[in-house]
Design a protein around this motif. Structure first.
Motif, mmCIF file in Angstrom:
data_model
loop_
_atom_site.group_PDB
_atom_site.id
_atom_site.type_symbol
_atom_site.label_atom_id
_atom_site.label_comp_id
_atom_site.label_asym_id
_atom_site.label_seq_id
_atom_site.Cartn_x
_atom_site.Cartn_y
_atom_site.Cartn_z
ATOM 1 N N THR A 1 0.849 -1.189 0.000
ATOM 2 C CA THR A 1 0.000 0.000 0.000
ATOM 3 C C THR A 1 0.882 1.236 0.000
ATOM 4 N N LEU A 2 0.333 2.360 -0.471
ATOM 5 C CA LEU A 2 1.090 3.606 -0.575
ATOM 6 C C LEU A 2 0.342 4.729 0.131
ATOM 7 N N GLU A 3 1.075 5.756 0.529
ATOM 8 C CA GLU A 3 0.463 6.965 1.109
ATOM 9 C C GLU A 3 0.349 8.007 0.006
ATOM 10 N N TYR A 4 -0.864 8.469 -0.275
ATOM 11 C CA TYR A 4 -1.073 9.407 -1.381
ATOM 12 C C TYR A 4 -1.256 10.827 -0.855
ATOM 13 N N PRO A 5 -0.304 11.715 -1.148
ATOM 14 C CA PRO A 5 -0.449 13.102 -0.674
ATOM 15 C C PRO A 5 -1.641 13.778 -1.347
#
Length: 582
Positions: free
Chosen positions: A18-22
């Protein structure tokens, strides 16, 4: 909202699950990359490099020019450009002031451009000088004023190419009229000199770009993609690539108006500190020279481009070990072509295989990809981080068991906001399933195996793909049917050794009208004015009747089967003749 089953995660290896999306705009994502890579070239065009520091300056200058032109937040500007700096600068400049670029093919016919301008309510259009006359006609047919910004290739070339370039043109660009609605690029930029830019940026959920596709019914629809959609795509591609983005050199040969070209070929490198090698026009003749001179680390393309790679002269014995990624999308990559391209790469010392992706413009572009070091024959790969796939029963949207054919559905942060001016089609395409998630119904049939590998089988909607570009048969048929002597027509895609498919039209004339070259030429001339070059019928066959289904519709699949059988027979005969000649 339930988390869907994701058996493919066990094949991720080092890829984050999973990724953190700004929550930022596209412009801010480029600026953030520029802070780290200020002296790296953001793009290179015909040997001229533009660093991130200079690129951001150009974006701001162009944004001021749009503001001076009267473009306001939320308004749309159409960009009708090849992969040239003015098109890229304008794409991000409009985002900077909260306006929306609508990307269209520069080879669009005047009638299509009129439709795009009307559908998007565009206040201005950016076009290359050589395509100005089509845009002028389109605006005239629209019946309301639209500002036309005219760019020239030579304005972005270094000396002495900028002087020599006009001499290489087969056709001289048209003279521009003295009109308050027509402005030359350099004058356009100069007019914004004293403007100030807004202190705020568009939010992540605001529409950032409009791309065009066929939707589920095959009629042309504007697709609303947000800042988050675009930024998430760039982050997911970088994560799934399996190699560092450091020193990335992308051969940006896929066009700006195409989700694959814009999302993977342009936006992905630009938010990851990479360099776009902008290619305004692809030709087989210059392919080898382009690769040898620019040494791209990544080549994205459609099957046509990779078929061209195999027959390009000038790469004999060339070391391609600099390649880190070769990605195919836009159309199905046949097992045979994959084997040939992989063999070619190995022969040229490349340590990579060609990797196939799949997606639709409704989720920007690719949403799954074959892993870096292995593949399953016939599979289009596994989903990107935070992207989920389901194969569902088209009758009730229920999820089907592994290895069962059904409609491919996608959920994740790249799924579009919706279709422009079409709530009904949006509701038909974006549906909330029993798990509480919104799923994009692709209109494509496929399967998923026990491990989560996806297999594309066929399309539910009628679609012809020519060199990776979507062509909608209904648009071709409507244009042909407008001829007064035509009773009905049917357009299909027939096999082509280079373009993969080309358009063929079957035409039934009205009673009492005999087929003639004159009528054929009249039909083709009408098509030239109303449909794009790549959608033009390459063959027209007159028939007294067309095969019908039980409910009376034209049985286009029967025509496709006839043409496929004919093509295979021709191939076999050619093979036989070649063997005899040996």
């Amino acid at each position: 909202m339930n988390t869907p089953n994701a058996p493919w995660l066990k094949f991720y290896g080092d890829i984050p699950k999973t990724l953190e999306y700004p929550q930022i705009s596209m412009y801010e994502a480029v600026v953030n990359a520029g802070k780290t890579y200020s002296q790296v070239n953001a793009y290179e065009f015909q040997g001229k490099g533009t660093t991130y520091a200079k690129f951001i300056e150009k974006i701001d200058r162009t944004a001021k020019a749009f503001k001076a032109l009267g473009i306001k937040e939320g308004e749309t500007v159409t960009i009708c450009m090849p992969n040239a700096p003015q098109g890229v600068d304008s794409f991000y400049a409009l985002n900077r002031i909260g306006a929306v670029p609508a990307m269209i093919h520069p080879l669009s016919a005047a009638g299509e451009i009129t439709f795009y301008l009307k559908d998007t309510d565009s206040k201005a259009i950016l076009v290359l000088d050589m395509f100005y006359e089509k845009v002028e006609q389109a605006v005239k047919d629209l019946g309301r004023p639209v500002k036309i910004i005219v760019a020239r290739i030579q304005d972005e070339l270094k000396f002495p190419l900028n002087i020599l370039y006009p001499l290489t043109l087969k056709k001289k660009p048209p003279e521009l009229p003295d009109s308050e609605n027509v402005v030359r690029w350099n004058d356009f930029i100069a007019a914004g000199k004293n403007e100030t830019l807004p202190e705020t940026f568009p939010s992540a959920d605001k529409t950032a770009v409009i791309l065009f596709s066929g939707g589920t019914t095959g009629t042309s629809k504007g697709i609303l993609l947000t800042n988050l959609n675009m930024n998430a795509l760039g982050m997911e591609v970088a994560a799934a690539a399996g190699f560092t983005m450091e020193g990335l050199r992308m051969l940006s040969v896929m066009p700006l108006f195409h989700g694959f070209g814009l999302g993977v070929g342009i936006h992905t490198p630009l938010i990851n500190g990479g360099t776009c090698i902008l290619v305004p026009q692809f030709t087989v003749k210059t392919y080898a020279k382009m690769i040898k001179k620019n040494k791209p680390t990544v080549i994205p393309g459609v099957p046509t481009l990779f078929e061209a790679l195999l027959r390009t002269e000038g790469l004999e014995g060339v070391d391609l070990s600099f390649l880190q990624g070769v990605f195919c999308g836009g159309d199905s990559l046949s097992v045979e072509l994959k084997k040939k391209v992989d063999a070619f790469l190995k022969e040229h010392n490349a340590k990579v295989q060609i990797r196939e992706g799949y997606g639709t413009t409704e989720c920007v572009t690719a949403s799954c990809l074959t892993p870096r070091d292995f593949f399953r024959e016939g599979s289009i790969g596994i989903p990107y981080p935070d992207v989920y796939y389901q194969i569902v029963d088209p009758k009730d949207d229920s999820e089907l068991p592994p290895d069962t054919e059904g409609e491919i559905c996608i959920s994740g942060p790249t799924v579009m906001k919706g279709y422009l001016n079409n709530a009904a089609e949006t509701a038909a395409t974006l549906r909330t399933h029993a798990d509480g998630r919104v799923w994009l119904h692709t209109g494509d049939v496929g399967t998923m195996d026990n491990d989560g590998f996806i297999y594309f089988k066929q399309r539910l909607k009628r679609l012809i793909i020519v060199s990776g570009i979507n062509v909608y048969p209904s648009q071709v048929e409507n244009t042909i049917d407008a001829h007064p002597d035509v009773l009905l027509s049917c357009a299909i895609g027939i096999p082509d050794p280079y373009k993969m498919h080309k358009v063929k039209a079957f035409v039934v004339l009205r009673p009492g009208v005999e087929p003639s070259e004159k009528i054929k030429e009249e039909i083709l001339e009408h098509c030239r004015k109303n449909i794009s070059k790549y959608a033009m019928p390459r063959e027209i066959e007159f028939r007294t009747e067309l095969p019908k289904t039980l409910v009376g519709k034209v049985a286009y699949r029967k025509l496709e089967e006839e043409e496929a059988a004919k093509y295979e027979q021709q191939k076999a005969e050619k093979q036989g003749n070649d063997n005899e000649n040996k």
